[in-house]
Design a protein around this motif. Structure first.
Motif, mmCIF file in Angstrom:
data_model
loop_
_atom_site.group_PDB
_atom_site.id
_atom_site.type_symbol
_atom_site.label_atom_id
_atom_site.label_comp_id
_atom_site.label_asym_id
_atom_site.label_seq_id
_atom_site.Cartn_x
_atom_site.Cartn_y
_atom_site.Cartn_z
ATOM 1 N N LYS A 191 -62.157 28.730 46.360
ATOM 2 C CA LYS A 191 -62.240 27.421 46.992
ATOM 3 C C LYS A 191 -60.942 27.093 47.734
ATOM 4 C CE LYS A 191 -64.331 24.117 44.633
ATOM 5 N NZ LYS A 191 -65.652 24.012 45.233
ATOM 6 N N HIS A 192 -61.059 26.255 48.765
ATOM 7 C CA HIS A 192 -59.917 25.726 49.495
ATOM 8 C C HIS A 192 -59.917 24.212 49.321
ATOM 9 C CE1 HIS A 192 -60.091 29.674 51.169
ATOM 10 N NE2 HIS A 192 -61.050 29.409 52.039
ATOM 11 N N ARG A 193 -58.716 23.616 49.257
ATOM 12 C CA ARG A 193 -58.683 22.165 49.177
ATOM 13 C C ARG A 193 -57.351 21.605 49.672
ATOM 14 N NH1 ARG A 193 -57.566 23.638 43.768
ATOM 15 N NH2 ARG A 193 -56.095 22.291 42.633
ATOM 16 N N ILE A 194 -57.378 20.342 50.059
ATOM 17 C CA ILE A 194 -56.206 19.614 50.501
ATOM 18 C C ILE A 194 -55.749 18.710 49.360
ATOM 19 C CG2 ILE A 194 -55.280 17.960 52.168
ATOM 20 C CD1 ILE A 194 -55.967 20.624 53.411
ATOM 21 N N VAL A 195 -54.454 18.752 49.014
ATOM 22 C CA VAL A 195 -53.929 17.966 47.897
ATOM 23 C C VAL A 195 -52.829 17.029 48.400
ATOM 24 C CG1 VAL A 195 -52.742 18.045 45.680
ATOM 25 C CG2 VAL A 195 -54.466 19.777 46.227
ATOM 26 N N PRO A 196 -53.113 15.720 48.463
ATOM 27 C CA PRO A 196 -52.058 14.752 48.807
ATOM 28 C C PRO A 196 -51.081 14.597 47.642
ATOM 29 C CG PRO A 196 -54.268 13.839 49.126
ATOM 30 C CD PRO A 196 -54.422 15.078 48.312
ATOM 31 N N MET A 197 -49.804 14.441 47.954
ATOM 32 C CA MET A 197 -48.780 14.214 46.921
ATOM 33 C C MET A 197 -48.322 12.761 46.971
ATOM 34 S SD MET A 197 -46.338 17.594 47.301
ATOM 35 C CE MET A 197 -46.108 17.394 49.089
ATOM 36 N N SER A 198 -47.799 12.273 45.863
ATOM 37 C CA SER A 198 -47.184 10.948 45.850
ATOM 38 C C SER A 198 -45.896 11.004 46.672
ATOM 39 C CB SER A 198 -46.860 10.524 44.414
ATOM 40 O OG SER A 198 -45.844 11.361 43.881
ATOM 41 N N SER A 199 -45.403 9.840 47.074
ATOM 42 C CA SER A 199 -44.158 9.805 47.855
ATOM 43 C C SER A 199 -42.994 10.341 47.031
ATOM 44 C CB SER A 199 -43.872 8.370 48.325
ATOM 45 O OG SER A 199 -43.777 7.488 47.219
ATOM 46 N N ALA A 200 -42.988 10.055 45.710
ATOM 47 C CA ALA A 200 -41.914 10.546 44.845
ATOM 48 C C ALA A 200 -41.933 12.064 44.769
ATOM 49 C CB ALA A 200 -42.047 9.935 43.451
ATOM 50 N N MET A 201 -43.129 12.657 44.625
ATOM 51 C CA MET A 201 -43.236 14.112 44.560
ATOM 52 C C MET A 201 -42.864 14.738 45.894
ATOM 53 S SD MET A 201 -43.911 16.612 42.457
ATOM 54 C CE MET A 201 -42.786 17.795 43.214
ATOM 55 N N THR A 202 -43.246 14.095 46.978
ATOM 56 C CA THR A 202 -42.897 14.602 48.314
ATOM 57 C C THR A 202 -41.386 14.613 48.501
ATOM 58 O OG1 THR A 202 -44.988 13.743 49.216
ATOM 59 C CG2 THR A 202 -43.244 14.294 50.787
#
Length: 325
Positions: free
Chosen positions: A178-189
């Motif tokens: 599978k492929h997927r897009i994972v948004p991160m929190s601003s803190a993790m970014t």
């Protein structure tokens, strides 16, 4: 690779299968095929003997969790079907029933604080250990915790799939291809941005996000797991009187913590679980909501308030019965 009377056709079959499997799935499939090959090697000396009695005996010889036995039988069923297409008679066994009584370990907030503090203050003592590990380990476990990633897919992230400007990770060829897009929190970014700057890979679009100093490959999952086990041991984090299907504290439990906290936050915000779970199932890269259901089985001693809501939801969605796939 194989040594039984079916060694040639097993090699041919594995070669065909490996072209369409991820690295992880390929390793599991090869392991199952080798075990079946060894079983045949010890018992058969001529073709045409894969009868119902023989195959049923092989199934009975399997041990481990019922879900693991199920997976092994499914793999060998596929090979036996291929063997039949090649003109060799072979009994195709039914898929055994799975009894799902798995209970994950959920780290408490205190344990999480101890884990992150220890990870940030580990002193590299073993010269054989990859020197990048001391920098990469704290970031890896924060990604597992804040994004619910699997360790394998985390370490295989390439820099071209990291979008720090928008706080997004692109995961390719993960479990189940599978492929997927994972948004991160601003803190993790922010953490990942500082890490990339420290590693000298900020702004590049080639190479691994978590490279190894010793090779052109990424840092090994074994190195990360060993470091995590050391952190757990140093902080005395373990599960007393662990039952057969309870997962003791381990790296994968970070993914369960992410799922639990996501469910708990949705509940506190007044969002219905039947609205939350389908989205979370996609975010985690699950094949189905049934797979996500395992992430709703938590210790009612640690989280009594959440159990009632989660249990009520799952009773209506996934009945507690044996099932076949």
């Amino acid at each position: 690779m194989f040594k039984s009377i079916y060694s040639d056709i097993l090699s041919q079959y594995y070669c065909l299968r490996s072209e369409s499997l991820s690295d992880s799935a390929r390793k599991h499939e090869l392991c199952y095929l080798k075990r079946f090959d060894a079983y045949v090697y010890d018992r058969l000396s001529s073709n045409g003997s894969l009868s119902e009695t023989f195959i049923s005996g092989w199934v009975r010889s399997l041990s481990g969790k019922s879900s693991s036995v199920e997976n092994e039988v499914i793999v060998i069923r596929q090979f036996l079907s291929y063997l039949s297409l090649c003109g060799e008679h072979a009994f195709i066994p039914p898929v055994p029933k799975v009894h799902e009584d798995y209970i994950p370990y959920i780290f408490s907030d205190t344990e999480l604080e101890e884990i992150f503090t220890s990870a940030d203050n580990v002193i590299q003592k073993d010269f054989k250990t990859d020197p990048y590990l001391v920098i990469e380990f704290p970031v890896v476990i924060r990604l597992l915790y804040s994004c619910g990633l699997r360790i394998g897919e985390t370490l295989r992230i390439d820099m071209e799939d990291v979008d720090l400007e928008n706080g997004i990770l692109r995961l390719l060829n993960t479990k189940g291809n599978k492929h997927r897009i994972v948004p991160m929190s601003s803190a993790m970014t922010d953490i990942l941005t500082l890490y990339c700057m420290a590693m000298g890979i900020y702004g590049t679009n080639t190479g691994w996000l978590f490279p190894s100093f010793k090779s052109d490959d990424h840092i090994s999952d074994r190195a990360i797991k060993r470091r995590f086990e050391m952190v757990l041991k140093n902080n005395g984090i373990h599960l007393e009187n662990r039952k057969k299907y309870e997962r003791g504290p381990c790296l994968h439990c970070m993914r369960h913590v992410f799922a639990f906290k996501s469910f708990a936050q949705a509940e506190r915000c007044g969002r219905h679980l039947d609205d939350t779970i389908p989205f979370l199932s996609i975010y985690l890269g699950h094949e189905s909501i049934n797979e996500t259901s395992k992430y709703l089985k938590f210790s009612n001693e640690l989280y009594p308030e959440a159990i009632e809501a989660f249990g009520s939801y799952m009773r209506g969605l996934v009945p507690e019965v044996d099932y076949e796939t």
